[in-house]
Design an enzyme around this catalytic site. Structure first.
Site, PDB file in Angstrom:
ATOM      1  N   GLY A   1       0.829  -1.198   0.000  1.00  0.00           N
ATOM      2  CA  GLY A   1       0.000   0.000   0.000  1.00  0.00           C
ATOM      3  C   GLY A   1       0.862   1.246   0.000  1.00  0.00           C
ATOM      4  N   LYS A   2       0.243   2.357   0.356  1.00  0.00           N
ATOM      5  CA  LYS A   2       0.949   3.636   0.388  1.00  0.00           C
ATOM      6  C   LYS A   2       2.032   3.641   1.462  1.00  0.00           C
ATOM      7  CE  LYS A   2      -2.118   6.799   1.150  1.00  0.00           C
ATOM      8  NZ  LYS A   2      -3.386   6.111   1.318  1.00  0.00           N
TER       9      LYS A   2
ATOM     10  N   ALA B   1       4.878  -2.399   2.607  1.00  0.00           N
ATOM     11  CA  ALA B   1       4.735  -3.618   1.809  1.00  0.00           C
ATOM     12  C   ALA B   1       4.899  -4.767   2.796  1.00  0.00           C
ATOM     13  CB  ALA B   1       5.787  -3.676   0.716  1.00  0.00           C
TER      14      ALA B   1
ATOM     15  N   GLU C   1       4.686 -12.256  13.885  1.00  0.00           N
ATOM     16  CA  GLU C   1       3.847 -13.433  13.689  1.00  0.00           C
ATOM     17  C   GLU C   1       2.810 -13.189  12.592  1.00  0.00           C
ATOM     18  OE1 GLU C   1       0.511 -15.660  16.557  1.00  0.00           O
ATOM     19  OE2 GLU C   1       1.275 -13.672  17.037  1.00  0.00           O
TER      20      GLU C   1
ATOM     21  N   ASP D   1      -4.025   4.934  15.229  1.00  0.00           N
ATOM     22  CA  ASP D   1      -4.612   4.774  13.896  1.00  0.00           C
ATOM     23  C   ASP D   1      -5.619   3.626  13.909  1.00  0.00           C
ATOM     24  OD1 ASP D   1      -5.058   5.217  11.171  1.00  0.00           O
ATOM     25  OD2 ASP D   1      -3.390   3.935  10.553  1.00  0.00           O
TER      26      ASP D   1
END
Ligand code: ATP
Ligand code: MN
Length: 282
Positions: free
Chosen positions: A101-102, A105, A180, A218
């Protein structure tokens, strides 16, 4: 991004050169060729040749203004961080990419020591504004420094939260965090049968994080994984410590985000303020 193939094709000198760039990236955005040559013990002309090749592979970016120098690309920093994970015996090889994504990875991998895991390569910095200001006074804040700090921040938060509903974390090297593999789906992809219970499990977890001194920063339907075995919370580079500037507002925002999601997606009427108060008062 085919890391495994790229990794296999790298020669001994190339690793030495990447190592020299890594050692100096805190002081230079573009590490001078002279310094790379000195730290890698490879002659300047040979260094330049190899750097040109690495630039064709999109592992580094070279510049020729003022002085000749070189810096990591996202691919290069990730490749070098992978090298460190392998060299320190954490993993043997990297597997398939799970998602890019932005901001990161994420790769699947298998480790003899830890079993199935994931490596998350950080792409951007999540340093708080205060830290950015501090650093401005004595050095360069460029992509590599920020991505490494972001990985470090995620690793630190996960370390503090071990034993709770987060992935077990094994290592941090460069912009990579090894953890994990959780066999579960993102909350936004599934329709849970017991939304009340799932939301309470998430909020209880937020309360446990808080009591260990960590605020996620977030929290959303994208960063919660669910399966019939339970819930896990992932993605911690933006986390802050309880007591750091703004922590209370950020905790409230986290709770507001997740409660609002459940209220909308499942037509619930959970009260945001009482959810916040329960976390803070426990
Ligand atoms: P992006 O730019 O892709 O949104 P991000 O910064 O949000 O990156 P994460 O949320 O940590 O990064 O990870 C991206 C995705 O990778 C997650 O949504 C999840 O699907 C998967 N993922 C990350 N960590 C794990 C893990 N430990 N186990 C299983 N899947 C994971
Ligand atoms: Mn995420």
């Amino acid at each position: 991004m085919n890391l495994a193939e790229l990794y296999g094709g790298m020669g001994k000198h190339s690793w030495k050169i990447l190592d020299a760039i890594f050692r100096n990236l805190w002081d230079y955005e573009y590490v001078p060729v002279k310094l790379i040559s000195f730290h890698s013990n490879i002659g300047e002309e040979k260094v330049k040749n190899i750097l040109r090749h690495l630039s064709d592979l999109r592992v580094v970016q070279n510049k020729r203004t003022e002085y000749e120098g070189s810096t990591f690309t996202f691919l290069g920093l990730s490749l070098y961080s992978l090298y460190r994970l392998v060299k320190k015996g954490h993993i043997e090889a990297i597997g398939k990419i799970m998602g890019e994504g932005k901001e990161s990875a994420v790769f699947n991998c298998f480790s003899e020591k830890y079993g199935e895991c994931v490596v998350k390569f950080h792409k951007v910095g999540h340093t708080s504004f205060k830290k950015v200001k501090e650093k401005r006074d004595y050095g360069d804040l460029h992509f590599s420094v920020l991505a490494i700090r972001s990985a470090k921040r995620e690793y630190r938060a996960l370390k503090k939260l071990q034993g709770l509903a987060v992935p077990v974390v094994y290592a941090w090297e460069g912009n990579a965090v090894l953890m994990e593999l959780i066999d579960a789906k993102e909350l936004f992809r599934v329709r849970v049968e017991n939304p009340d219970e799932v939301l309470n499990m998430i909020l209880d977890e937020v309360g446990r994080f808080y009591r260990r001194g960590v605020v996620h920063g977030d929290l959303s339907q994208y960063n919660v994984l669910v399966s019939s075995d339970g819930v896990w919370i992932i993605d911690f580079p933006q986390s802050i410590d309880v007591g750091e500037e703004g922590w209370e507002e950020i905790l409230k925002r986290d709770v507001r985000n997740i409660v609002t999601y459940f209220n909308r997606a499942y037509r619930m009427e959970k009260d945001i303020n009482s959810a916040i108060n329960r976390i803070l008062q426990e």
